[in-house]
Design an enzyme around this catalytic site. Sequence first.
Site, mmCIF file in Angstrom:
data_model
loop_
_atom_site.group_PDB
_atom_site.id
_atom_site.type_symbol
_atom_site.label_atom_id
_atom_site.label_comp_id
_atom_site.label_asym_id
_atom_site.label_seq_id
_atom_site.Cartn_x
_atom_site.Cartn_y
_atom_site.Cartn_z
ATOM 1 N N GLY A 176 3.231 -4.511 8.882
ATOM 2 C CA GLY A 176 3.019 -2.870 8.980
ATOM 3 C C GLY A 176 1.813 -2.374 8.532
ATOM 4 N N THR A 177 0.703 -2.976 8.839
ATOM 5 C CA THR A 177 -0.554 -2.301 8.108
ATOM 6 C C THR A 177 -1.832 -2.343 9.182
ATOM 7 O OG1 THR A 177 -2.188 -2.139 6.289
ATOM 8 C CG2 THR A 177 -0.981 -4.229 6.696
ATOM 9 N N GLN A 216 0.548 -1.341 -0.178
ATOM 10 C CA GLN A 216 -0.141 -0.037 0.190
ATOM 11 C C GLN A 216 0.716 1.285 -0.165
ATOM 12 O OE1 GLN A 216 -3.310 -0.641 3.131
ATOM 13 N NE2 GLN A 216 -1.958 -2.041 3.587
ATOM 14 N N ASN A 217 2.461 0.976 0.275
ATOM 15 C CA ASN A 217 3.067 2.088 0.242
ATOM 16 C C ASN A 217 3.518 2.657 -1.203
ATOM 17 O OD1 ASN A 217 3.015 1.480 2.839
ATOM 18 N ND2 ASN A 217 5.051 0.427 2.763
ATOM 19 N N HIS A 274 -1.313 1.373 -4.258
ATOM 20 C CA HIS A 274 -1.764 2.882 -3.890
ATOM 21 C C HIS A 274 -1.079 3.813 -4.907
ATOM 22 C CE1 HIS A 274 -4.146 1.532 0.091
ATOM 23 N NE2 HIS A 274 -4.709 1.349 -1.152
ATOM 24 N N ASP A 307 6.034 4.771 -1.376
ATOM 25 C CA ASP A 307 7.529 4.777 -1.469
ATOM 26 C C ASP A 307 8.151 3.729 -2.283
ATOM 27 O OD1 ASP A 307 8.585 2.420 0.006
ATOM 28 O OD2 ASP A 307 7.340 3.487 1.705
HETATM 29 P P1 OAD Z 1 -1.247 2.898 8.771
HETATM 30 O O1 OAD Z 1 -0.636 4.081 9.100
HETATM 31 O O2 OAD Z 1 -2.700 3.012 8.886
HETATM 32 O O3 OAD Z 1 -0.853 1.648 9.695
HETATM 33 C C1 OAD Z 1 0.457 1.510 9.873
HETATM 34 C C2 OAD Z 1 0.760 0.216 10.888
HETATM 35 O O4 OAD Z 1 1.891 0.002 11.192
HETATM 36 C C3 OAD Z 1 0.041 0.536 12.292
HETATM 37 O O5 OAD Z 1 -0.794 -0.586 12.661
HETATM 38 C C4 OAD Z 1 1.247 0.760 13.283
HETATM 39 O O6 OAD Z 1 1.065 0.327 14.349
HETATM 40 C C5 OAD Z 1 2.329 -0.168 12.704
HETATM 41 N N1 OAD Z 1 3.672 0.170 12.634
HETATM 42 C C6 OAD Z 1 4.214 1.526 13.228
HETATM 43 N N2 OAD Z 1 5.512 1.263 13.192
HETATM 44 C C7 OAD Z 1 5.978 0.203 12.925
HETATM 45 C C8 OAD Z 1 6.961 -0.596 12.941
HETATM 46 N N3 OAD Z 1 8.376 -0.016 13.137
HETATM 47 N N4 OAD Z 1 7.223 -1.894 12.643
HETATM 48 C C9 OAD Z 1 5.963 -2.430 12.402
HETATM 49 N N5 OAD Z 1 4.833 -1.857 12.461
HETATM 50 C C10 OAD Z 1 4.855 -0.594 12.553
HETATM 51 O O7 OAD Z 1 -0.944 2.359 7.616
HETATM 52 P P2 OAD Z 1 -1.315 1.349 6.384
HETATM 53 O O8 OAD Z 1 -2.233 0.367 6.671
HETATM 54 O O9 OAD Z 1 -0.408 1.216 5.255
HETATM 55 O O10 OAD Z 1 -3.619 4.971 1.913
HETATM 56 O O11 OAD Z 1 -2.592 2.586 5.583
HETATM 57 C C11 OAD Z 1 -3.330 2.281 4.427
HETATM 58 C C12 OAD Z 1 -3.624 3.344 3.734
HETATM 59 O O12 OAD Z 1 -4.083 4.323 4.592
HETATM 60 C C13 OAD Z 1 -2.409 3.872 3.249
HETATM 61 O O13 OAD Z 1 -1.770 3.349 1.937
HETATM 62 C C14 OAD Z 1 -2.761 5.093 2.809
HETATM 63 C C15 OAD Z 1 -3.499 5.766 4.196
HETATM 64 O O14 OAD Z 1 -4.439 6.669 4.013
HETATM 65 C C16 OAD Z 1 -4.047 6.210 0.895
HETATM 66 O O15 OAD Z 1 -3.414 7.429 1.241
HETATM 67 C C17 OAD Z 1 -4.876 6.068 -0.235
#
Ligand code: OAD
Length: 231
Positions: free
Chosen positions: A173-174, A91-92, A109, A94
């Site tokens: 990490g989602t 979903q990243n 994404h 980057d």
């Molecule tokens: P989120 O920011 O919603 O979730 C990130 C997850 O990673 C959280 O559950 C954190 O607890 C976890 N996390 C943080 N630091 C970490 C680490 N060092 N190691 C492992 N896990 C860690 O991100 P996504 O699920 O990717 O979409 O978000 C999904 C979508 O929402 C994104 O692609 C973006 C956003 O709005 C759009 O912009 C369309």
Amino acid sequence: MNIFILTGAGVSAESGLGVFRGPGAALWKRHDPIQLATPEAFARDPALVHEFYNARRRNLIAASPNAAHVALARLEASLAQRGGALTLVTQNIDDLHERGGSIRVIHMHGELLKARCASCGAVSDYRDDLAVDSRCDCDGALRPHVVWFGETPLYMDEIYAALDVADLFVAIGTSGAVYPAASFVREARAKGLRCCELNLEASENAEEFDDRRYGPASETVPSWVEEILAR
Ligand code: OAD
């Protein structure tokens, strides 16, 4: 073995790119996604949207992949050597999986280092700041090549086809807050796949996973990859 991996912002958190949700200074706590990540926001105030993505693009160019990205690249290469395959869907937006050595990455994404013409749809590499007057060869306005809320994610047919032939589903990490990505685990379960979650904390759909490992991705991912490759 065919492994399907879905990654999210947490895999890049330790590279300094920030997450959207979760503990600490999450992006969507400081910014309103409706004002920045929707087609309506871009129509209303393109300069504001460009400013947001320009800052993220500069940050990305200065960032480096971490041990989690590198471990996933090693997994891809090792599975291929053994006649298996890794489908890495992220979903990243980057490019840290690619810079960590991954060959095939499905960016559902979109990609921050690409621009798309709002008129003809042409996609091109783009590393500079975008501005309201940035133009395509056809004279259409350029926008970041990212999927905004309300838009359909990319490569969905390919993603569902890969889920059909996978033996193991892993989410890394989602938060499990954004669909359709958050529904992949349910699809995988319905096909009888074992499902594993690697995250800093329990995700919103943690109960769907058979195996849950919590900690920073730079630690949990390399050790999980070692475990898989030792089998
Ligand atoms: P989120 O920011 O919603 O979730 C990130 C997850 O990673 C959280 O559950 C954190 O607890 C976890 N996390 C943080 N630091 C970490 C680490 N060092 N190691 C492992 N896990 C860690 O991100 P996504 O699920 O990717 O979409 O978000 C999904 C979508 O929402 C994104 O692609 C973006 C956003 O709005 C759009 O912009 C369309």
